[in-house]
Design a protein around this motif. Sequence first.
Motif, short mmCIF file in Angstrom:
data_model
loop_
_atom_site.label_atom_id
_atom_site.label_comp_id
_atom_site.label_asym_id
_atom_site.label_seq_id
_atom_site.Cartn_x
_atom_site.Cartn_y
_atom_site.Cartn_z
N SER A 133 64.28 -106.93 13.86
CA SER A 133 63.36 -106.81 12.82
C SER A 133 62.06 -107.43 13.44
O SER A 133 62.03 -108.33 14.09
N ARG A 134 60.73 -106.91 13.30
CA ARG A 134 59.67 -107.58 13.58
C ARG A 134 59.45 -108.40 12.52
O ARG A 134 58.95 -108.16 11.22
N TRP A 135 59.15 -109.80 12.84
CA TRP A 135 58.58 -110.68 11.97
C TRP A 135 57.32 -110.98 12.44
O TRP A 135 56.99 -111.35 13.41
N VAL A 136 56.17 -111.25 11.48
CA VAL A 136 54.70 -111.61 11.76
C VAL A 136 54.24 -112.40 11.01
O VAL A 136 54.63 -112.68 9.78
N LYS A 137 53.27 -113.19 11.51
CA LYS A 137 52.62 -113.88 10.85
C LYS A 137 51.07 -114.12 11.30
O LYS A 137 50.94 -114.47 12.52
N PRO A 138 49.93 -113.64 10.43
CA PRO A 138 48.78 -113.56 11.18
C PRO A 138 48.23 -114.91 11.36
O PRO A 138 48.40 -115.99 10.67
N LEU A 139 47.56 -115.13 12.59
CA LEU A 139 47.04 -116.45 12.72
C LEU A 139 45.66 -116.49 12.37
O LEU A 139 44.73 -115.55 12.82
N ASP A 140 44.82 -117.37 11.89
CA ASP A 140 43.68 -117.59 11.38
C ASP A 140 42.88 -117.87 12.73
O ASP A 140 43.24 -118.91 13.46
#
Length: 141
Positions: A133-140
Amino acid sequence: MTELHIRAGGPADLDAVLVFWKVAAEGTSISDDSDGVARLVARDPEALLLAERDGELVGTVIAGFDGWRCHLYRLAVRPDQRRRGIGGALLAAAEERFAALGGRRGDAMVLDRNTAAHPAWRAAGYAPEPQWSRWVKPLDA
């Protein structure tokens, strides 16, 4: 039909590519802006591949290599040019690039909901891996 020409995109192409993606790509990304694509081209000038016919942009793919893995993003073909081999030609060019860089496997980002694209990916020899699965976290910024 005029011959298809595939080349690396450069800084002068960025505005046209962003407009193109709004018409031809499925969905948008946090990096779909001038700064994001400019950083890509500055870091890896050969990663953004453009397909042109009669001087018009008809397809794109990002073929990024991080030294370990080969990543494919933004395979997009202009809607009125689909099913004419453009996507396959772009993927072949990306795979040639990867092979020249020593890459051994291409990983493609394909939206699950983009079911119209799934047959094209399968025809090119790609398949989903259900164990990932693709796990993402937007970075500020």
